[in-house]
Write a protein that holds these residues in place. Sequence first.
Motif, PDB file in Angstrom:
ATOM      1  N   GLU A 184      75.201  -6.088  44.080  1.00 52.60           N
ATOM      2  CA  GLU A 184      75.907  -7.364  44.188  1.00 52.60           C
ATOM      3  C   GLU A 184      77.147  -7.358  43.312  1.00 52.60           C
ATOM      4  O   GLU A 184      78.196  -7.853  43.709  1.00 52.60           O
ATOM      5  CB  GLU A 184      74.992  -8.533  43.804  1.00 52.60           C
ATOM      6  CG  GLU A 184      73.997  -8.901  44.883  1.00 52.60           C
ATOM      7  CD  GLU A 184      74.667  -9.347  46.179  1.00 52.60           C
ATOM      8  OE1 GLU A 184      75.626 -10.140  46.147  1.00 52.60           O
ATOM      9  OE2 GLU A 184      74.232  -8.876  47.242  1.00 52.60           O
ATOM     10  N   LEU A 185      77.027  -6.793  42.111  1.00 51.79           N
ATOM     11  CA  LEU A 185      78.187  -6.702  41.222  1.00 51.79           C
ATOM     12  C   LEU A 185      79.266  -5.841  41.855  1.00 51.79           C
ATOM     13  O   LEU A 185      80.442  -6.207  41.854  1.00 51.79           O
ATOM     14  CB  LEU A 185      77.782  -6.145  39.858  1.00 51.79           C
ATOM     15  CG  LEU A 185      78.938  -5.920  38.866  1.00 51.79           C
ATOM     16  CD1 LEU A 185      79.684  -7.214  38.578  1.00 51.79           C
ATOM     17  CD2 LEU A 185      78.410  -5.297  37.582  1.00 51.79           C
ATOM     18  N   VAL A 186      78.891  -4.707  42.400  1.00 45.66           N
ATOM     19  CA  VAL A 186      79.863  -3.823  43.053  1.00 45.66           C
ATOM     20  C   VAL A 186      80.522  -4.546  44.223  1.00 45.66           C
ATOM     21  O   VAL A 186      81.735  -4.450  44.414  1.00 45.66           O
ATOM     22  CB  VAL A 186      79.190  -2.504  43.502  1.00 45.66           C
ATOM     23  CG1 VAL A 186      80.138  -1.675  44.357  1.00 45.66           C
ATOM     24  CG2 VAL A 186      78.741  -1.703  42.290  1.00 45.66           C
ATOM     25  N   LYS A 187      79.745  -5.304  44.966  1.00 44.31           N
ATOM     26  CA  LYS A 187      80.286  -6.082  46.089  1.00 44.31           C
ATOM     27  C   LYS A 187      81.308  -7.107  45.589  1.00 44.31           C
ATOM     28  O   LYS A 187      82.379  -7.273  46.184  1.00 44.31           O
ATOM     29  CB  LYS A 187      79.132  -6.779  46.816  1.00 44.31           C
ATOM     30  CG  LYS A 187      79.524  -7.523  48.046  1.00 44.31           C
ATOM     31  CD  LYS A 187      78.287  -8.118  48.708  1.00 44.31           C
ATOM     32  CE  LYS A 187      78.659  -9.021  49.861  1.00 44.31           C
ATOM     33  NZ  LYS A 187      77.477  -9.657  50.464  1.00 44.31           N
ATOM     34  N   ARG A 234      79.624   8.161  41.935  1.00 45.30           N
ATOM     35  CA  ARG A 234      78.981   7.313  42.939  1.00 45.30           C
ATOM     36  C   ARG A 234      79.531   5.888  42.887  1.00 45.30           C
ATOM     37  O   ARG A 234      79.820   5.282  43.915  1.00 45.30           O
ATOM     38  CB  ARG A 234      77.464   7.302  42.736  1.00 45.30           C
ATOM     39  CG  ARG A 234      76.738   6.676  43.907  1.00 45.30           C
ATOM     40  CD  ARG A 234      75.259   6.885  43.809  1.00 45.30           C
ATOM     41  NE  ARG A 234      74.725   5.786  43.030  1.00 45.30           N
ATOM     42  CZ  ARG A 234      73.535   5.775  42.471  1.00 45.30           C
ATOM     43  NH1 ARG A 234      72.750   6.805  42.548  1.00 45.30           N
ATOM     44  NH2 ARG A 234      73.128   4.722  41.808  1.00 45.30           N
ATOM     45  N   ILE A 235      79.704   5.366  41.682  1.00 46.16           N
ATOM     46  CA  ILE A 235      80.284   4.025  41.535  1.00 46.16           C
ATOM     47  C   ILE A 235      81.702   4.018  42.085  1.00 46.16           C
ATOM     48  O   ILE A 235      82.095   3.099  42.803  1.00 46.16           O
ATOM     49  CB  ILE A 235      80.246   3.567  40.065  1.00 46.16           C
ATOM     50  CG1 ILE A 235      78.798   3.310  39.646  1.00 46.16           C
ATOM     51  CG2 ILE A 235      81.092   2.321  39.861  1.00 46.16           C
ATOM     52  CD1 ILE A 235      78.613   3.092  38.161  1.00 46.16           C
ATOM     53  N   LEU A 292      83.327   1.843  45.108  1.00 46.89           N
ATOM     54  CA  LEU A 292      84.510   1.003  44.920  1.00 46.89           C
ATOM     55  C   LEU A 292      85.684   1.459  45.783  1.00 46.89           C
ATOM     56  O   LEU A 292      86.753   0.854  45.744  1.00 46.89           O
ATOM     57  CB  LEU A 292      84.922   0.983  43.442  1.00 46.89           C
ATOM     58  CG  LEU A 292      83.936   0.339  42.473  1.00 46.89           C
ATOM     59  CD1 LEU A 292      84.435   0.472  41.041  1.00 46.89           C
ATOM     60  CD2 LEU A 292      83.687  -1.119  42.831  1.00 46.89           C
ATOM     61  N   GLY A 293      85.486   2.526  46.533  1.00 45.27           N
ATOM     62  CA  GLY A 293      86.527   3.000  47.439  1.00 45.27           C
ATOM     63  C   GLY A 293      87.658   3.736  46.756  1.00 45.27           C
ATOM     64  O   GLY A 293      88.777   3.790  47.276  1.00 45.27           O
TER      65      GLY A 293
END
Length: 147
Positions: A82-85, A123-124, A128-129
Amino acid sequence: MLIDFFRKKIVEDDTEVNAYDYDLLGCYLAYEIAKSDGEVSSEEINLIKNELENIYKNSEMNADDVFLDIKKERDQSISFYELVKEINSLFEKDEKEFVIESLWKIAYADNFLDSNEDTLIRRIADMLGIKRSKVLQLKDKIKTSIQ
């Protein structure tokens, strides 16, 4: 929203501007990474606290208190994803890169990069693209700055 935990107010030309504390966000994500294996070691805790001490050395904030806030916020949060989103929906490309740069700083704080840290940061960044070439560029920038 969890992302509100990382907001800070900055005054520019007598106007209050909302911004994000990328280093705090990086420490939060580092704690999240540390918890990913089910156990947070004392070395990982010390690493995060040392980074917090570096971040807040010229402020009135106490690194131990900030670390406790991170733990509390993490325990109350629903999901890392959710944080990454939220980051993906609210942050510009350069802000996402600042987050990854902060993660590299934390990972290299002990002058050693563990392969698990490397994998999780990548991976993070992927989530995050951020392009792999940029991730490597940020990694090299931090690695070079500590040598």
